[in-house]
Design a protein around this motif. Structure first.
Motif, PDB file in Angstrom:
ATOM      1  N   ASP A  43       0.940  -1.215  -0.039  1.00  0.00           N
ATOM      2  CA  ASP A  43      -0.141  -0.123   0.038  1.00  0.00           C
ATOM      3  C   ASP A  43       0.763   1.252   0.030  1.00  0.00           C
ATOM      4  O   ASP A  43       2.111   1.164  -0.153  1.00  0.00           O
ATOM      5  N   LYS A  47       3.323  -1.054   3.216  1.00  0.00           N
ATOM      6  CA  LYS A  47       2.667  -2.283   3.979  1.00  0.00           C
ATOM      7  C   LYS A  47       2.103  -3.383   3.069  1.00  0.00           C
ATOM      8  O   LYS A  47       1.470  -2.872   1.970  1.00  0.00           O
ATOM      9  N   ARG A  48       2.274  -4.683   3.170  1.00  0.00           N
ATOM     10  CA  ARG A  48       1.568  -5.655   2.406  1.00  0.00           C
ATOM     11  C   ARG A  48       0.029  -5.491   2.426  1.00  0.00           C
ATOM     12  O   ARG A  48      -0.467  -5.419   3.350  1.00  0.00           O
ATOM     13  N   HIS A  49      -0.389  -5.672   1.104  1.00  0.00           N
ATOM     14  CA  HIS A  49      -1.670  -5.421   0.991  1.00  0.00           C
ATOM     15  C   HIS A  49      -2.230  -6.185  -0.206  1.00  0.00           C
ATOM     16  O   HIS A  49      -1.733  -6.284  -1.315  1.00  0.00           O
ATOM     17  N   GLY A  50      -3.419  -6.895  -0.148  1.00  0.00           N
ATOM     18  CA  GLY A  50      -4.009  -7.749  -1.120  1.00  0.00           C
ATOM     19  C   GLY A  50      -3.815  -8.982  -0.909  1.00  0.00           C
ATOM     20  O   GLY A  50      -3.075  -9.553  -0.239  1.00  0.00           O
ATOM     21  N   TRP A  52      -1.602 -12.211  -1.564  1.00  0.00           N
ATOM     22  CA  TRP A  52      -0.204 -12.622  -1.395  1.00  0.00           C
ATOM     23  C   TRP A  52       0.062 -13.948  -1.477  1.00  0.00           C
ATOM     24  O   TRP A  52      -0.360 -14.814  -1.024  1.00  0.00           O
ATOM     25  N   ARG A  68      -4.248 -13.279   2.208  1.00  0.00           N
ATOM     26  CA  ARG A  68      -4.471 -11.949   1.864  1.00  0.00           C
ATOM     27  C   ARG A  68      -3.749 -11.103   3.216  1.00  0.00           C
ATOM     28  O   ARG A  68      -4.037 -11.277   3.944  1.00  0.00           O
ATOM     29  N   TYR A  69      -3.577  -9.852   2.723  1.00  0.00           N
ATOM     30  CA  TYR A  69      -3.100  -8.922   3.832  1.00  0.00           C
ATOM     31  C   TYR A  69      -4.173  -7.477   3.544  1.00  0.00           C
ATOM     32  O   TYR A  69      -4.552  -7.205   2.479  1.00  0.00           O
ATOM     33  N   ARG A  70      -4.320  -6.990   4.813  1.00  0.00           N
ATOM     34  CA  ARG A  70      -4.863  -5.662   4.544  1.00  0.00           C
ATOM     35  C   ARG A  70      -4.051  -4.631   5.327  1.00  0.00           C
ATOM     36  O   ARG A  70      -4.056  -4.678   6.727  1.00  0.00           O
ATOM     37  N   HIS A  71      -3.572  -3.960   4.764  1.00  0.00           N
ATOM     38  CA  HIS A  71      -2.541  -2.530   5.275  1.00  0.00           C
ATOM     39  C   HIS A  71      -1.564  -3.530   6.266  1.00  0.00           C
ATOM     40  O   HIS A  71      -1.456  -2.884   7.386  1.00  0.00           O
ATOM     41  N   GLY A  72      -0.959  -4.524   5.772  1.00  0.00           N
ATOM     42  CA  GLY A  72       0.285  -4.802   6.574  1.00  0.00           C
ATOM     43  C   GLY A  72      -0.337  -6.019   7.491  1.00  0.00           C
ATOM     44  O   GLY A  72       0.540  -6.934   8.225  1.00  0.00           O
TER      45      GLY A  72
END
Length: 160
Positions: A43, A47-50, A52, A68-72
């Motif tokens: 993002d 930070k990891r997002h979406g 993965w 999936r990640y949502r803002h880390g």
């Protein structure tokens, strides 16, 4: 495995340490193995997002984990695989209560081995990952074994 017995303190510590290390590896940078997928996204705050996906190999033929990640933060269902493409375990991150997840482990033959809940707490000085409550166990033939009970990551006396 000898399920249903109380483990000496040193084995409990090493068991907890292995699970904490597993969570740290899951949250570690893409620069470390398993290798990151080029479609993994970050993002605006890096930070990891979406969606993965990570792989064991550079050719991206052996998936190590996916979710999936949502803002880390990991969300929803995650799947972890052994190098031979066998499903090792699944994690389902719960929306409420926060930082709680449902874990399911599998035997090498694909049958359910054990399932239960865990919590993780991330702080600036490190993190803590621990099992709690009832953990149901099964033989590799699918027959139920005695459940294990954990309080703050410590194995209690087995159920009768």
């Amino acid at each position: 495995m000898n399920y249903g017995r109380i483990y000496p303190a040193t084995q409990r510590r090493s068991w907890r340490l292995c699970h904490l290390l597993g969570l740290i590896v899951c949250l570690a940078s893409c620069a470390t193995l398993p290798l990151g997928h080029p479609r993994n996204h970050l993002d605006a705050e890096s930070k990891r997002h979406g969606r993965w996906r990570e792989y064991f190999d550079a050719a991206e033929t052996q998936v190590a984990n996916q979710g999936r990640y949502r803002h880390g933060q990991p969300v929803g269902q995650w799947r972890y695989y052994a190098p031979g493409r066998m499903l090792e375990h699944k994690e389902r991150y719960l929306r409420s209560p926060a930082h709680q997840l449902q874990l399911t482990y599998y035997h090498p033959n694909g049958r359910l081995a054990k399932s239960g809940q865990a919590r993780y707490i991330l702080r600036a000085d490190g993190g803590r990952f621990y099992w709690f409550g009832e953990w149901k166990q099964y033989t590799d033939a699918g027959k139920p074994l005695l459940s294990e009970y954990y309080i703050n990551g410590l194995l209690q006396s087995p159920a009768r």
